[in-house]
Design a protein around this motif. Structure first.
Motif, PDB file in Angstrom:
ATOM      1  N   GLY A 176      32.899  30.010  50.060  1.00  0.00           N
ATOM      2  CA  GLY A 176      33.131  31.285  50.724  1.00  0.00           C
ATOM      3  C   GLY A 176      31.862  32.092  50.906  1.00  0.00           C
ATOM      4  O   GLY A 176      31.660  32.720  51.945  1.00  0.00           O
ATOM      5  N   GLY A 177      30.990  32.070  49.889  1.00  0.00           N
ATOM      6  CA  GLY A 177      29.759  32.842  49.969  1.00  0.00           C
ATOM      7  C   GLY A 177      28.857  32.404  51.102  1.00  0.00           C
ATOM      8  O   GLY A 177      28.098  33.213  51.648  1.00  0.00           O
ATOM      9  N   ARG A 178      28.927  31.153  51.491  1.00  0.00           N
ATOM     10  CA  ARG A 178      28.064  30.652  52.567  1.00  0.00           C
ATOM     11  C   ARG A 178      28.401  31.283  53.915  1.00  0.00           C
ATOM     12  O   ARG A 178      27.544  31.347  54.798  1.00  0.00           O
ATOM     13  CB  ARG A 178      28.193  29.130  52.668  1.00  0.00           C
ATOM     14  N   VAL A 179      29.656  31.692  54.090  1.00  0.00           N
ATOM     15  CA  VAL A 179      30.059  32.248  55.384  1.00  0.00           C
ATOM     16  C   VAL A 179      30.509  33.704  55.262  1.00  0.00           C
ATOM     17  O   VAL A 179      31.092  34.266  56.185  1.00  0.00           O
ATOM     18  CB  VAL A 179      31.183  31.395  56.023  1.00  0.00           C
ATOM     19  N   GLY A 180      30.246  34.320  54.095  1.00  0.00           N
ATOM     20  CA  GLY A 180      30.557  35.732  53.925  1.00  0.00           C
ATOM     21  C   GLY A 180      32.002  36.024  53.611  1.00  0.00           C
ATOM     22  O   GLY A 180      32.462  37.160  53.819  1.00  0.00           O
ATOM     23  N   ALA A 181      32.747  35.044  53.111  1.00  0.00           N
ATOM     24  CA  ALA A 181      34.154  35.252  52.760  1.00  0.00           C
ATOM     25  C   ALA A 181      34.273  35.614  51.282  1.00  0.00           C
ATOM     26  O   ALA A 181      33.711  34.929  50.421  1.00  0.00           O
ATOM     27  CB  ALA A 181      34.977  34.003  53.068  1.00  0.00           C
ATOM     28  N   GLU A 182      35.010  36.676  50.981  1.00  0.00           N
ATOM     29  CA  GLU A 182      35.210  37.102  49.597  1.00  0.00           C
ATOM     30  C   GLU A 182      36.213  36.178  48.910  1.00  0.00           C
ATOM     31  O   GLU A 182      37.191  35.732  49.521  1.00  0.00           O
ATOM     32  CB  GLU A 182      35.728  38.537  49.574  1.00  0.00           C
ATOM     33  N   THR A 183      35.968  35.896  47.630  1.00  0.00           N
ATOM     34  CA  THR A 183      36.866  35.052  46.838  1.00  0.00           C
ATOM     35  C   THR A 183      37.491  35.871  45.723  1.00  0.00           C
ATOM     36  O   THR A 183      36.781  36.484  44.929  1.00  0.00           O
ATOM     37  CB  THR A 183      36.121  33.846  46.244  1.00  0.00           C
ATOM     38  N   VAL A 184      38.806  35.863  45.662  1.00  0.00           N
ATOM     39  CA  VAL A 184      39.544  36.526  44.581  1.00  0.00           C
ATOM     40  C   VAL A 184      39.897  35.466  43.550  1.00  0.00           C
ATOM     41  O   VAL A 184      40.513  34.452  43.873  1.00  0.00           O
ATOM     42  CB  VAL A 184      40.812  37.214  45.118  1.00  0.00           C
ATOM     43  N   ARG A 185      39.501  35.701  42.307  1.00  0.00           N
ATOM     44  CA  ARG A 185      39.741  34.726  41.247  1.00  0.00           C
ATOM     45  C   ARG A 185      40.158  35.444  39.978  1.00  0.00           C
ATOM     46  O   ARG A 185      39.987  36.653  39.840  1.00  0.00           O
ATOM     47  CB  ARG A 185      38.483  33.884  40.997  1.00  0.00           C
ATOM     48  N   GLY A 186      40.711  34.709  39.050  1.00  0.00           N
ATOM     49  CA  GLY A 186      41.105  35.260  37.759  1.00  0.00           C
ATOM     50  C   GLY A 186      40.459  34.471  36.650  1.00  0.00           C
ATOM     51  O   GLY A 186      39.728  33.500  36.890  1.00  0.00           O
ATOM     52  N   PRO A 187      40.710  34.858  35.390  1.00  0.00           N
ATOM     53  CA  PRO A 187      40.151  34.096  34.269  1.00  0.00           C
ATOM     54  C   PRO A 187      40.770  32.708  34.194  1.00  0.00           C
ATOM     55  O   PRO A 187      41.854  32.461  34.740  1.00  0.00           O
ATOM     56  CB  PRO A 187      40.525  34.948  33.049  1.00  0.00           C
ATOM     57  N   GLU A 188      40.063  31.819  33.541  1.00  0.00           N
ATOM     58  CA  GLU A 188      40.569  30.452  33.398  1.00  0.00           C
ATOM     59  C   GLU A 188      41.911  30.480  32.673  1.00  0.00           C
ATOM     60  O   GLU A 188      42.081  31.129  31.656  1.00  0.00           O
ATOM     61  CB  GLU A 188      39.564  29.594  32.631  1.00  0.00           C
ATOM     62  N   GLY A 189      42.881  29.780  33.226  1.00  0.00           N
ATOM     63  CA  GLY A 189      44.217  29.737  32.629  1.00  0.00           C
ATOM     64  C   GLY A 189      45.124  30.873  33.048  1.00  0.00           C
ATOM     65  O   GLY A 189      46.250  30.977  32.564  1.00  0.00           O
ATOM     66  N   ALA A 190      44.671  31.738  33.967  1.00  0.00           N
ATOM     67  CA  ALA A 190      45.505  32.851  34.421  1.00  0.00           C
ATOM     68  C   ALA A 190      46.684  32.321  35.233  1.00  0.00           C
ATOM     69  O   ALA A 190      46.714  31.164  35.664  1.00  0.00           O
ATOM     70  CB  ALA A 190      44.671  33.824  35.256  1.00  0.00           C
ATOM     71  N   ASP A 191      47.659  33.184  35.445  1.00  0.00           N
ATOM     72  CA  ASP A 191      48.844  32.810  36.208  1.00  0.00           C
ATOM     73  C   ASP A 191      48.453  32.596  37.669  1.00  0.00           C
ATOM     74  O   ASP A 191      47.993  33.526  38.333  1.00  0.00           O
ATOM     75  CB  ASP A 191      49.886  33.922  36.103  1.00  0.00           C
ATOM     76  N   PRO A 192      48.612  31.387  38.211  1.00  0.00           N
ATOM     77  CA  PRO A 192      48.211  31.133  39.601  1.00  0.00           C
ATOM     78  C   PRO A 192      48.938  32.038  40.588  1.00  0.00           C
ATOM     79  O   PRO A 192      48.345  32.484  41.577  1.00  0.00           O
ATOM     80  CB  PRO A 192      48.589  29.661  39.813  1.00  0.00           C
ATOM     81  N   ALA A 193      50.216  32.324  40.334  1.00  0.00           N
ATOM     82  CA  ALA A 193      50.967  33.182  41.250  1.00  0.00           C
ATOM     83  C   ALA A 193      50.374  34.585  41.293  1.00  0.00           C
ATOM     84  O   ALA A 193      50.321  35.225  42.350  1.00  0.00           O
ATOM     85  CB  ALA A 193      52.436  33.233  40.833  1.00  0.00           C
ATOM     86  N   SER A 194      49.911  35.078  40.130  1.00  0.00           N
ATOM     87  CA  SER A 194      49.311  36.407  40.073  1.00  0.00           C
ATOM     88  C   SER A 194      48.013  36.458  40.878  1.00  0.00           C
ATOM     89  O   SER A 194      47.758  37.427  41.610  1.00  0.00           O
ATOM     90  CB  SER A 194      49.039  36.799  38.616  1.00  0.00           C
ATOM     91  N   VAL A 195      47.183  35.414  40.770  1.00  0.00           N
ATOM     92  CA  VAL A 195      45.929  35.365  41.526  1.00  0.00           C
ATOM     93  C   VAL A 195      46.221  35.312  43.025  1.00  0.00           C
ATOM     94  O   VAL A 195      45.572  35.995  43.829  1.00  0.00           O
ATOM     95  CB  VAL A 195      45.085  34.156  41.092  1.00  0.00           C
ATOM     96  N   ALA A 196      47.205  34.507  43.411  1.00  0.00           N
ATOM     97  CA  ALA A 196      47.559  34.406  44.824  1.00  0.00           C
ATOM     98  C   ALA A 196      48.055  35.752  45.357  1.00  0.00           C
ATOM     99  O   ALA A 196      47.706  36.169  46.467  1.00  0.00           O
ATOM    100  CB  ALA A 196      48.628  33.333  45.013  1.00  0.00           C
ATOM    101  N   PHE A 197      48.861  36.451  44.555  1.00  0.00           N
ATOM    102  CA  PHE A 197      49.371  37.768  44.945  1.00  0.00           C
ATOM    103  C   PHE A 197      48.216  38.756  45.139  1.00  0.00           C
ATOM    104  O   PHE A 197      48.165  39.507  46.123  1.00  0.00           O
ATOM    105  CB  PHE A 197      50.343  38.274  43.882  1.00  0.00           C
ATOM    106  N   ASP A 198      47.273  38.750  44.182  1.00  0.00           N
ATOM    107  CA  ASP A 198      46.122  39.657  44.260  1.00  0.00           C
ATOM    108  C   ASP A 198      45.249  39.341  45.476  1.00  0.00           C
ATOM    109  O   ASP A 198      44.661  40.247  46.081  1.00  0.00           O
ATOM    110  CB  ASP A 198      45.283  39.570  42.983  1.00  0.00           C
TER     111      ASP A 198
END
Length: 392
Positions: A236-258
């Motif tokens: 994403g950084g190569r083309v200027g796209a922001e990446t939303v991520r969570g801590p390792e082991g976080a709830d995938p659904a929560s990261v997707a929602f955010d």
């Protein structure tokens, strides 16, 4: 009388001298008063300048070098998607050369007997076209060659190409729905099994969207593998796209929602969500993927669910696609590593079996080696010769 006066004067002198002797020492022992206190506020002075030890002997003062800020990283400009498949045609034709030449060689025989038609069927099945699709293609070819009396190599190639394009169902909608609606970005969910190159493909899809003029927010919902989030953020950084991520082991659904919420706040066109690799026989993981879908849909419906399949897995990819379709309603297939296999017929098999269009194909390891799929151009490369002159 005079003597008494002199004696009196002598005594008086002695008394005066004695008194002086007693007073003078006391005057010498008296302390001087303390000096007056200066109540004025001292003016501020500059802090002392520290001089490096090596410069003390010379007395030369060297100013520290100026602080130079690092330049901002230069964003890459992805190649336009229009014409990518044409540019990558040679790679596909090299990998499929034996398949195309074999079929054309069989069809150009002076006499097409039952053995020849069986060999044609075997070639198509070996290329993972699928048994049902193969029989349909061969039956149509037999009928057309009988009715038309076709014998020349050019005519036979045109007939074969027409049948293959028809089997790919060119009428299917292969466009990506990436247009935002009513202030909510389009949401693309990317799913697939471990080892299919899903995260890398997700980064390449982001480049496809940016090349087509879309602003993108990435969601790193593969939280079980820290390297996946790092890898996606790099893409994403190569083309200027922001990446939303969570801590390792976080709830995938929560990261997707955010990620979707961040896309709404930032006003981006498209949110692209990378999910963890799932094995189709792990019911718990598949249920979790269903949860990601349900949570994301609180913002609105998912516009695209793209299934990443490795072309080298052949018919095994069909079972993977079937299970994923039952869980998340797959709307399109991204077929990777198509340049590394002689079994390009899997494109036909996937569409025939599931009714799901192949929308993107990967034809190399370069960042822009992911191309929109176009049936006619694909068949031209599959047969490995010049573009077709179709029969009416």
């Amino acid at each position: 009388m005079t003597e008494y006066v002199l004696i009196a004067l002598a005594l008086l002198g002695v008394l005066i001298l004695g008194g002086i002797g007693l007073v003078v020492p006391r005057l010498r022992r008296r302390q001087e008063p303390p000096p007056p206190v200066d109540t004025r506020v001292p003016e501020p002075t500059a802090p002392p300048v520290e001089v490096p030890e090596g410069e003390l002997s010379t007395g030369i003062l060297v100013e520290p070098p100026p602080v130079v800020e690092a330049p901002a990283p230069t964003l890459e400009v992805p190649e336009p998607t229009a014409g990518r498949l044409v540019r990558l045609r040679s790679r596909l034709s090299r990998s499929q050369n034996a398949f195309g030449r074999g079929l054309l060689g069989l069809l150009s025989r002076d006499h097409l007997d039952e053995d020849a038609w069986e060999e044609i069927e075997d070639s198509l099945i070996t290329a993972d076209v699928g048994i049902d699709a193969t029989r349909e293609i061969v039956d149509r070819l037999r009928e057309r060659t009988r009715v038309l009396g076709t014998r020349s190599a050019t005519e036979l190639r045109a007939l074969l190409a027409t049948e293959l394009v028809t089997a790919l169902d060119p009428g299917l909608d292969r466009s990506l729905r990436t247009t935002p609606k009513e202030g909510v970005p389009a949401v693309l969910l990317v799913v697939g099994v471990n080892g299919a190159g899903k995260t890398t493909t997700c980064g390449k899809i982001a480049r496809v969207l940016v090349a087509d003029g879309r602003s993108v927010t990435l969601g790193a919902a593969d939280t079980f593998r820290a390297a996946a989030a790092d890898q996606l953020q790099t893409w994403g950084g190569r083309v200027g796209a922001e990446t939303v991520r969570g801590p390792e082991g976080a709830d995938p659904a929560s990261v997707a929602f955010d990620a979707v919420r961040r896309g709404i706040d930032a006003g981006t066109d498209t949110v692209l969500i990378d999910t963890a690799g799932r094995l189709q026989n792990k019911i718990g993981l598949m249920d979790e993927l269903g949860k990601v879908k349900r949570v994301v849909e609180k913002h609105g419906p998912i516009d695209e669910t793209l299934l990443v399949l490795d072309a080298t897995t052949g018919q095994n990819g069909l079972e993977q696609a079937r299970v994923f379709t039952e869980v998340v309603n797959v709307t399109g297939v991204v077929l990777t590593k198509l340049d590394g296999t002689a079994k390009g017929g899997i494109v036909i098999a996937v569409q025939r079996k599931l009714g799901i269009p192949v929308k993107l194909v990967g034809l190399g390891e370069g960042p822009d080696d992911l191309a929109p799929f176009e049936p006619t151009q694909f068949v031209d490369a599959l047969l490995g010769t010049e573009p077709l002159a179709r029969d009416a």
